[in-house]
Design a protein around this motif. Structure first.
Motif, mmCIF file in Angstrom:
data_model
loop_
_atom_site.group_PDB
_atom_site.id
_atom_site.type_symbol
_atom_site.label_atom_id
_atom_site.label_comp_id
_atom_site.label_asym_id
_atom_site.label_seq_id
_atom_site.Cartn_x
_atom_site.Cartn_y
_atom_site.Cartn_z
ATOM 1 N N MET A 128 23.985 -32.098 47.679
ATOM 2 C CA MET A 128 22.627 -32.325 48.148
ATOM 3 C C MET A 128 22.398 -33.755 48.611
ATOM 4 N N ARG A 129 23.384 -34.638 48.395
ATOM 5 C CA ARG A 129 23.213 -36.005 48.871
ATOM 6 C C ARG A 129 23.081 -36.034 50.382
ATOM 7 N N ASN A 130 23.571 -35.004 51.069
ATOM 8 C CA ASN A 130 23.485 -34.943 52.517
ATOM 9 C C ASN A 130 22.342 -34.068 52.996
ATOM 10 N N VAL A 131 21.587 -33.522 52.067
ATOM 11 C CA VAL A 131 20.503 -32.614 52.413
ATOM 12 C C VAL A 131 19.205 -33.375 52.318
ATOM 13 N N LEU A 132 18.652 -33.757 53.409
ATOM 14 C CA LEU A 132 17.474 -34.605 53.352
ATOM 15 C C LEU A 132 16.201 -33.816 53.599
ATOM 16 N N LEU A 133 15.991 -33.351 54.792
ATOM 17 C CA LEU A 133 14.779 -32.625 55.100
ATOM 18 C C LEU A 133 14.762 -32.263 56.567
ATOM 19 N N ASN A 134 13.842 -31.415 56.917
ATOM 20 C CA ASN A 134 13.613 -31.122 58.323
ATOM 21 C C ASN A 134 12.929 -32.335 58.923
ATOM 22 N N ALA A 135 13.671 -33.100 59.673
ATOM 23 C CA ALA A 135 13.213 -34.420 60.090
ATOM 24 C C ALA A 135 11.930 -34.364 60.910
ATOM 25 N N GLN A 136 11.870 -33.512 61.882
ATOM 26 C CA GLN A 136 10.698 -33.498 62.743
ATOM 27 C C GLN A 136 9.459 -33.061 61.989
ATOM 28 N N ARG A 137 9.620 -32.106 61.081
ATOM 29 C CA ARG A 137 8.450 -31.611 60.356
ATOM 30 C C ARG A 137 7.879 -32.679 59.447
ATOM 31 N N ASP A 138 8.748 -33.463 58.797
ATOM 32 C CA ASP A 138 8.277 -34.431 57.820
ATOM 33 C C ASP A 138 8.203 -35.849 58.377
ATOM 34 N N GLY A 139 8.412 -35.985 59.689
ATOM 35 C CA GLY A 139 8.194 -37.289 60.293
ATOM 36 C C GLY A 139 9.314 -38.267 60.083
ATOM 37 N N VAL A 140 10.526 -37.813 59.891
ATOM 38 C CA VAL A 140 11.644 -38.726 59.701
ATOM 39 C C VAL A 140 12.486 -38.733 60.959
ATOM 40 N N GLU A 141 12.768 -39.904 61.483
ATOM 41 C CA GLU A 141 13.616 -39.999 62.653
ATOM 42 C C GLU A 141 15.033 -39.589 62.304
ATOM 43 N N LEU A 142 15.679 -38.863 63.203
ATOM 44 C CA LEU A 142 17.044 -38.425 62.969
ATOM 45 C C LEU A 142 17.965 -39.610 62.752
ATOM 46 N N ARG A 188 25.252 -26.613 40.214
ATOM 47 C CA ARG A 188 25.609 -27.929 39.665
ATOM 48 C C ARG A 188 26.998 -28.382 40.145
ATOM 49 N N SER A 189 27.016 -29.394 40.968
ATOM 50 C CA SER A 189 28.168 -30.020 41.633
ATOM 51 C C SER A 189 28.575 -29.305 42.911
ATOM 52 N N VAL A 190 27.825 -28.307 43.309
ATOM 53 C CA VAL A 190 27.895 -27.659 44.624
ATOM 54 C C VAL A 190 29.319 -27.189 44.930
ATOM 55 N N GLY A 191 29.893 -27.586 46.083
ATOM 56 C CA GLY A 191 31.214 -27.101 46.454
ATOM 57 C C GLY A 191 32.309 -27.550 45.516
ATOM 58 N N ASN A 192 32.077 -28.636 44.822
ATOM 59 C CA ASN A 192 33.075 -29.140 43.877
ATOM 60 C C ASN A 192 33.363 -28.156 42.752
ATOM 61 N N THR A 193 32.462 -27.170 42.547
ATOM 62 C CA THR A 193 32.688 -26.181 41.493
ATOM 63 C C THR A 193 33.974 -25.398 41.717
ATOM 64 N N HIS A 194 34.349 -25.226 42.982
ATOM 65 C CA HIS A 194 35.587 -24.484 43.257
ATOM 66 C C HIS A 194 36.677 -25.361 43.863
ATOM 67 N N GLY A 239 25.978 -41.333 40.708
ATOM 68 C CA GLY A 239 25.392 -40.149 40.078
ATOM 69 C C GLY A 239 26.111 -39.706 38.823
ATOM 70 N N MET A 240 25.367 -39.027 37.920
ATOM 71 C CA MET A 240 26.003 -38.498 36.707
ATOM 72 C C MET A 240 25.495 -37.117 36.302
ATOM 73 N N GLY A 241 24.526 -36.562 36.979
ATOM 74 C CA GLY A 241 24.030 -35.247 36.589
ATOM 75 C C GLY A 241 25.041 -34.142 36.800
ATOM 76 N N GLU A 242 25.888 -34.292 37.812
ATOM 77 C CA GLU A 242 26.812 -33.231 38.196
ATOM 78 C C GLU A 242 28.295 -33.565 38.044
#
Length: 747
Positions: free
Chosen positions: A1-15, A542-548, A712-715
């Motif tokens: 999720m470190r690379n998952v930010l948001l829908n930029a145009q909807r929330d006003g964030v420049e790409l 928890r830990s996303v793709g790293n799980t496998h 990070g340490m949660g995952e």
């Protein structure tokens, strides 16, 4: 999720800003803006925060828009210190660790510090991601400097207020135990200075403490919420109640996307406490029936009494056996090349490893099932939920209710676990709850309504860790040099088809599918990807793709070491080389505290080793295991952790212990979600295995000392545990485990 930010145009964030945050997070938090906020407490120091550059809405010029709840730090005249936590607390300890950062710089008396979860608000957006969220093990990593600067700014203002009263210089004063201490024995509490400090300008230059002067950061600190949780007084979302509140449960189609044909609620409405039953929209274009009642039990009984005919003829139906069969056929065909390498040497290799791995769907199964309380009126909507994605969920609630964002308030509730399930780009359970509230009002009812998912709803309700198949072929020459590693992966993409696809999928490759594959080892690795389609909602776990990917990488490397007659620790060190000192340090620490190189284990016991980096932290495990009658047992675990600066050692220890148990659970028989004709076969902990207290090994955790900003340490404690366990089993039995959960009888 470190690379998952948001829908930029909807929330006003420049790409461009979004991409810059991904590429260089430190650059986005090098400077901040602060603002003072009018205080609801009548007097005191209240400081808010904005993050210029993180998103268009967070500018110092917007200070006038910020109101009292949107403040990070409040110091009241009674000397109490309240710190707002811009994340979700669901067991990972951020209410304590983030509070420690402000308290450290402030010079606060820890016993006077309180924490509260912040509502959804622009001011509380992550300074790197530009959205308010909890995930990707980013809370401390992204807010480390942010929270420290807030504390340092308040410290400077309190010192200036005291210095003016005493007619001395700021340099002659310091803070300690919630007091400003000056020359000649001058002392004043923060509370007595708070109002005067509030009248001052926030300093343009903020000086942070040197790590050598830390008195709180790095010290074992008991959690702020431990007393409430251990005494049963902590209120979670599922406990929340307001006057005149009713409860709703929803009967959902057994196949994802199924719809209601017709339903008979005669028996339902005859149950005491039931006040209605109506058809409602559900996730993925489906529909269901919501039952309203005075409480959860009559609502559940009413749902059980419903007679519903479901339509699912036009939706795809998954069966697990058929899916794995098709995945294993697909993995042998050419896919999208995600990483290039010359693997031609495999054809002439003297020694080879060929392996196919299978990983099932996994349910998050947090202890607290999903729930959401909604109070919907004609011109407002108030939401109480344990949200990991406050920005997404707030916006989704507004759109679903047909209201403007400013008409919606989302209160962040303490949550009993989540592991990613409460961070859904579609905001599925929030949207459903608002739709249920709309149906409630359309039926002539009014007032707050809590939608509760049962345990069965939660486990059967989708958004699973995807099922995956890996195929690997590795070749070596006679001396053991790796000539090539050809690797293919088949599975559903988490990101494709979501609002986040543009930011996380490149040239047809979802990074979360292959993240961590191959680790940081110097190996000639080629990776290919097949994006499978299935009518199963999938999500990070928890830990996303790293799980496998960690399991495959670390068991294959262990097998390679064995094939070439090299100790697995020495083999890893040789492939890591000098370019990965954090990895080597974590591995060496785990080896040292476990006695791996010197200890003699009981007969029938063996060590297993694995190492993995995720979310910029490295965790190395040495484990001790045994096998009796094909039943493996994990006895002890030693973890070497490199997460840079440790904020609270007790949190690191707890995270690793929790990740150990959760990861161990994925190895136990029954730890899988399976489908038959589109229907989930598991429904509760009786048939979906999670690790329990008797399964828990003794866990020893040690961290590599560092003053670098925390990672990070949660995952990160999750990925390397299962492969370390599998490697110990292989040493004892000679069987290389290619599937989770473990099954030694068929291995």
């Amino acid at each position: 999720m470190r690379n998952v930010l948001l829908n930029a145009q909807r929330d006003g964030v420049e790409l461009e800003q979004t991409q810059a945050a991904i590429a260089n997070p430190a650059s986005t938090i090098s400077r901040r803006g602060f603002l003072k906020v009018s205080s609801a407490i009548g007097a005191g120091l209240v400081i808010g925060f904005v993050a210029p550059g993180a998103n268009k809405m967070a500018r110092a010029a917007d200070a006038k828009k910020v109101v009292t709840p949107n403040a990070f730090l409040k110091i009241a005249p009674d000397n109490s210190i309240t710190i707002a936590i811009n994340r979700l607390e669901f067991g990972q300890g951020v209410t304590t660790s983030l509070s420690m950062l402000i308290a450290e710089e402030l010079g606060a008396d820890w016993s006077q510090v309180h924490a509260e979860l912040a509502p959804a608000g622009d001011i509380f957006k992550d300074p790197v991601f530009g959205m308010q969220m909890t995930g990707g093990s980013s809370s401390i990593a992204n807010s480390y400097t942010q929270y420290r600067e807030i504390g340092a700014a308040a410290r400077a203002m309190l010192i200036s207020a005291a210095a003016k009263q005493w007619q001395v210089t700021d340099a002659e004063c310091h803070t300690e135990n919630s007091m400003v201490i000056g020359p000649l024995g001058y002392k004043a509490t923060f509370g007595s200075l708070a109002q005067a400090a509030m009248a001052l300008e926030i300093p343009a230059t903020i000086t942070l403490k040197d790590a050598k002067d830390f008195k709180l950061i790095g010290k074992p600190t008991k959690r702020i919420d431990s007393q409430a949780k251990s005494s049963g007084t902590q209120q979670f979302g599922i406990d929340f109640s307001v006057p005149n509140m009713k409860v709703a449960v929803v009967s959902r189609a057994p196949v994802f996307g199924g719809t209601v044909g017709n339903f008979d609620a005669t028996a339902t409405l005859a149950i005491k406490g039931v006040i209605g039953a109506v058809k409602v929209p559900t996730d993925r274009g489906g529909s269901g029936v919501a039952v309203f009642a005075d409480g959860y039990w009559p609502a559940k009984q009413g749902r059980d009494a419903l007679k519903v005919t479901w339509n699912s003829a036009n939706v795809a139906k998954v069966s697990s056996d058929e899916q794995f069969k098709s995945f294993k056929a697909l993995v042998k065909t050419p896919g999208i090349v995600a990483k290039k390498a010359d693997v031609s040497g495999i054809a002439k290799a003297a020694k080879k490893i060929s392996a196919v791995y299978e990983f099932p769907y996994l349910a998050h199964a947090p202890m607290e099932p999903l729930n959401c309380t909604i109070d919907l009126t004609d011109d407002s909507c108030t939401v109480w939920a344990g949200s990991q994605f406050q920005t997404f969920d707030h916006g989704a609630a507004a759109r679903t209710a047909g209201l403007k964002p400013e008409q919606v308030t989302l209160h962040t509730m303490m949550a009993g676990g989540g592991f990613g399930r409460r961070a859904v780009p579609t905001s599925d359970y929030i949207v459903e709850a608002v739709n249920v509230a709309k149906a409630y009002r359309a039926a002539g009812k009014s007032g707050p309504l809590k939608v509760i998912w049962s345990r069965e709803d939660d486990i059967k309700g989708g958004y699973y860790r995807p099922s995956m198949v890996h195929s690997a072929e590795i070749g070596f020459d006679k001396q053991g040099k790796m000539l090539g590693w050809d690797h293919s992966v088949v599975g559903q993409s988490i990101m494709m088809g979501t609002a986040l696809e543009a930011f996380s999928v490149k040239d047809g490759v979802d990074e979360t599918t292959i993240e961590g594959l191959g680790g940081k080892y110097d190996v000639p690795l080629k990776i290919s990807v097949h994006n499978a389609q299935a009518n199963v909602p999938v999500l990070w776990f928890r830990s996303v793709g790293n799980t496998h990917t960690a399991f495959v990488t670390e068991t294959l490397l262990d097998e390679a070491a064995h094939l070439n007659g090299i100790d697995p620790v020495k083999y890893r060190r040789s492939l890591l080389g000098k370019d990965n000192p954090r990895h080597v340090a974590a591995l060496d620490l785990a080896v040292k505290i476990s006695g791996y190189e010197t200890a003699k284990l009981p007969k029938g016991h063996a060590f297993g080793v694995a190492l993995h980096e995720s979310f910029n932290s490295v965790v190395a495990y040495v484990v001790e295991a045994s096998v009796t009658k094909n039943v493996p047992k994990l006895h002890r675990v030693w973890a070497g952790v490199h997460c840079n600066q440790v904020v609270n050692p007790l949190t690191i220890e707890a995270q690793v212990q929790g990740a150990t148990l959760m990861a161990l659970g994925t190895t136990l028989p029954g730890a899988e979600i399976t489908f038959n004709d589109g229907v989930v076969q598991q429904q509760n902990f009786s048939d979906y295995t999670v690790a329990r207290m008797p399964d828990m090994p003794i866990v020893t955790v040690a961290t590599v000392p560092s003053n670098d900003p925390p990672t990070g340490m949660g995952e990160p404690g999750f990925p390397a545990l299962a492969p370390a366990f599998a490697n110990a089993i292989a040493k004892l039995t000679g069987k290389r485990l290619r599937r989770l959960p473990f099954d030694l009888a068929t291995a």
